[in-house]
Design a protein around this motif. Sequence first.
Motif, PDB file in Angstrom:
ATOM      1  N   UNK A 121       0.721  -1.246   0.010  1.00 56.82           N
ATOM      2  CA  UNK A 121      -0.028  -0.155  -0.043  1.00 56.82           C
ATOM      3  C   UNK A 121       0.844   1.268  -0.045  1.00 56.82           C
ATOM      4  N   UNK A 122       0.224   2.128  -0.618  1.00 56.68           N
ATOM      5  CA  UNK A 122       1.026   3.629  -0.696  1.00 56.68           C
ATOM      6  C   UNK A 122       0.654   4.505   0.422  1.00 56.68           C
ATOM      7  N   UNK A 123       1.654   4.866   1.520  1.00 52.77           N
ATOM      8  CA  UNK A 123       1.145   5.646   2.630  1.00 52.77           C
ATOM      9  C   UNK A 123       1.953   7.052   2.697  1.00 52.77           C
ATOM     10  N   UNK A 124       1.304   7.910   3.011  1.00 50.20           N
ATOM     11  CA  UNK A 124       2.061   9.330   3.191  1.00 50.20           C
ATOM     12  C   UNK A 124       0.962  10.414   3.719  1.00 50.20           C
ATOM     13  N   UNK A 125       1.459  11.614   4.083  1.00 53.13           N
ATOM     14  CA  UNK A 125       0.615  12.484   4.431  1.00 53.13           C
ATOM     15  C   UNK A 125      -0.523  12.961   3.573  1.00 53.13           C
ATOM     16  N   UNK A 139       1.392  15.305  -6.065  1.00 53.86           N
ATOM     17  CA  UNK A 139       2.655  16.127  -5.810  1.00 53.86           C
ATOM     18  C   UNK A 139       3.465  15.393  -5.129  1.00 53.86           C
ATOM     19  N   UNK A 140       2.892  14.580  -3.811  1.00 51.44           N
ATOM     20  CA  UNK A 140       3.541  14.293  -2.787  1.00 51.44           C
ATOM     21  C   UNK A 140       3.079  12.661  -2.622  1.00 51.44           C
ATOM     22  N   UNK A 141       3.912  11.676  -3.284  1.00 53.17           N
ATOM     23  CA  UNK A 141       3.223  10.314  -3.471  1.00 53.17           C
ATOM     24  C   UNK A 141       3.584   9.587  -2.360  1.00 53.17           C
ATOM     25  N   UNK A 142       4.268  10.061  -1.498  1.00 53.65           N
ATOM     26  CA  UNK A 142       4.272   9.194   0.000  1.00 53.65           C
ATOM     27  C   UNK A 142       5.378   8.024  -0.516  1.00 53.65           C
ATOM     28  N   UNK A 143       5.161   7.078   0.338  1.00 51.65           N
ATOM     29  CA  UNK A 143       5.911   5.718   0.256  1.00 51.65           C
ATOM     30  C   UNK A 143       5.384   4.578   0.164  1.00 51.65           C
ATOM     31  N   UNK A 144       5.679   3.328  -0.506  1.00 48.04           N
ATOM     32  CA  UNK A 144       5.123   2.325  -0.828  1.00 48.04           C
ATOM     33  C   UNK A 144       5.456   1.137   0.620  1.00 48.04           C
ATOM     34  N   UNK A 145       4.739   0.855   1.180  1.00 45.52           N
ATOM     35  CA  UNK A 145       4.800  -0.290   2.247  1.00 45.52           C
ATOM     36  C   UNK A 145       4.297  -1.423   1.954  1.00 45.52           C
ATOM     37  N   UNK A 146       5.372  -2.409   1.888  1.00 46.23           N
ATOM     38  CA  UNK A 146       4.864  -3.978   1.670  1.00 46.23           C
ATOM     39  C   UNK A 146       4.102  -4.500   2.620  1.00 46.23           C
ATOM     40  N   UNK A 147       3.285  -5.308   2.276  1.00 46.31           N
ATOM     41  CA  UNK A 147       2.058  -5.969   3.106  1.00 46.31           C
ATOM     42  C   UNK A 147       2.609  -7.386   3.762  1.00 46.31           C
ATOM     43  N   UNK A 148       3.853  -7.814   3.099  1.00 47.62           N
ATOM     44  CA  UNK A 148       4.445  -9.209   3.471  1.00 47.62           C
ATOM     45  C   UNK A 148       4.824  -9.317   4.858  1.00 47.62           C
ATOM     46  N   UNK A 149       5.511  -8.059   5.335  1.00 47.93           N
ATOM     47  CA  UNK A 149       5.823  -8.266   6.750  1.00 47.93           C
ATOM     48  C   UNK A 149       4.928  -7.682   7.720  1.00 47.93           C
ATOM     49  N   UNK A 176       4.206  15.381   7.151  1.00 53.85           N
ATOM     50  CA  UNK A 176       4.736  16.368   6.468  1.00 53.85           C
ATOM     51  C   UNK A 176       6.075  17.046   6.359  1.00 53.85           C
ATOM     52  N   UNK A 177       6.453  17.028   7.670  1.00 52.75           N
ATOM     53  CA  UNK A 177       7.687  17.458   8.040  1.00 52.75           C
ATOM     54  C   UNK A 177       8.613  16.269   7.519  1.00 52.75           C
ATOM     55  N   UNK A 178       8.447  15.196   7.751  1.00 55.28           N
ATOM     56  CA  UNK A 178       9.189  13.961   7.501  1.00 55.28           C
ATOM     57  C   UNK A 178       9.444  13.755   6.197  1.00 55.28           C
ATOM     58  N   UNK A 179       8.331  13.895   5.380  1.00 54.51           N
ATOM     59  CA  UNK A 179       8.574  13.498   3.926  1.00 54.51           C
ATOM     60  C   UNK A 179       8.977  14.820   3.012  1.00 54.51           C
ATOM     61  N   UNK A 180       8.462  16.038   3.425  1.00 49.39           N
ATOM     62  CA  UNK A 180       8.726  17.186   2.354  1.00 49.39           C
ATOM     63  C   UNK A 180       9.849  17.966   3.059  1.00 49.39           C
ATOM     64  N   UNK A 181      10.119  18.182   4.423  1.00 51.83           N
ATOM     65  CA  UNK A 181      10.875  19.021   4.761  1.00 51.83           C
ATOM     66  C   UNK A 181      12.209  18.183   4.918  1.00 51.83           C
ATOM     67  N   UNK A 182      12.212  17.049   5.572  1.00 48.51           N
ATOM     68  CA  UNK A 182      13.462  16.071   5.856  1.00 48.51           C
ATOM     69  C   UNK A 182      13.616  15.013   4.719  1.00 48.51           C
ATOM     70  N   UNK A 183      12.809  14.875   3.612  1.00 48.67           N
ATOM     71  CA  UNK A 183      12.702  13.943   2.710  1.00 48.67           C
ATOM     72  C   UNK A 183      13.048  12.667   2.934  1.00 48.67           C
ATOM     73  N   UNK A 184      12.382  12.251   4.307  1.00 51.29           N
ATOM     74  CA  UNK A 184      12.289  10.888   4.444  1.00 51.29           C
ATOM     75  C   UNK A 184      11.229  10.127   3.866  1.00 51.29           C
ATOM     76  N   UNK A 185      11.328   8.917   3.080  1.00 49.63           N
ATOM     77  CA  UNK A 185      10.313   8.005   2.763  1.00 49.63           C
ATOM     78  C   UNK A 185       9.706   7.063   3.651  1.00 49.63           C
ATOM     79  N   UNK A 186      10.215   6.741   4.673  1.00 52.74           N
ATOM     80  CA  UNK A 186       9.616   5.842   5.930  1.00 52.74           C
ATOM     81  C   UNK A 186       8.088   6.090   6.012  1.00 52.74           C
ATOM     82  N   UNK A 187       7.352   5.098   6.137  1.00 53.55           N
ATOM     83  CA  UNK A 187       5.703   5.074   6.315  1.00 53.55           C
ATOM     84  C   UNK A 187       5.536   5.063   7.801  1.00 53.55           C
TER      85      UNK A 187
END
Length: 269
Positions: free
Chosen positions: A52-56, A100-110, A258-269
């Motif tokens: 699944x794709x998750x993000x702010x 504009x801000x696609x977020x990150x893909x989180x595998x469901x297997x784990x 928003x801070x993690x993805x846009x400001x700090x550019x971290x892609x962790x969900x």
Amino acid sequence: MQTIFFIMAALLYAVCAFLPARFKTAISLGTAFGWLLHGAALGADVIVPGAVRIGFAVVLSATLWVSVAAYWLENRNFSLDGLRVLVLPCAALAVLLPAIFPGSVVPLSAKSSLFPWHIAIAILAYSSLTIAAFHAVLMALQESRLHGRQGAGKDSWLDAAIDRLPALLTMEKLLFRLIGFGFFLLSLTVLSGIVFSEQLFGIPFQWDHKTVFTLLSWALFGLLLAGRYLRGWRGKTALSFTLSGFATLLLAYVGSRFVLEVVLHRSLA
């Protein structure tokens, strides 16, 4: 394809937000069609094979998608056209954010099979309390208008929308109904996150900013409902608690992501 759907939905929301109220049928049909396009695009964007794709942006867009449905359904039972001028412009902006801000893909297997349900319940809780916050803003404007000078701003677009709202007591009943439902869903979200943290997220329960803000929001809404039941809280007290709880809940995930993805550019969900 989903980008085109997002743009079309945003345009429909925007047009329906500013159409005169006399075009009731066109507004209802346009909002419904925009909502369908929004949902189709959101589903295609979020659901990835095995993940699944998750993000702010995704969460905010999904929250407004459910909020539009809540407005549309409530407006068929009550005269809530004034809610349209707040919900639809916000939805028109939120619907474009995943492109504009696609977020990150989180595998469901784990992840546990409960993970998608946890996310769905959390988004429903967000949505219920978001529409409650819109209600609170309208009630504050409505009360201010009642105490304002008669005849001031009668011809303004927003004032005309506020004049079409139900009585304050009816609005208040709707507000607490939404808050009660949202609080129940938020309680399920908090409980599942604490008890099944390792199964849901693959990590033990942690006291991070998201947890603290979520629990603070849960406490504010719980205190409001208790105060309503035990002390009859209403009016400005209820509105203050509603908006404070919503702002805190917004910071819990959307603000921090928003801070993690846009400001700090971290892609962790």
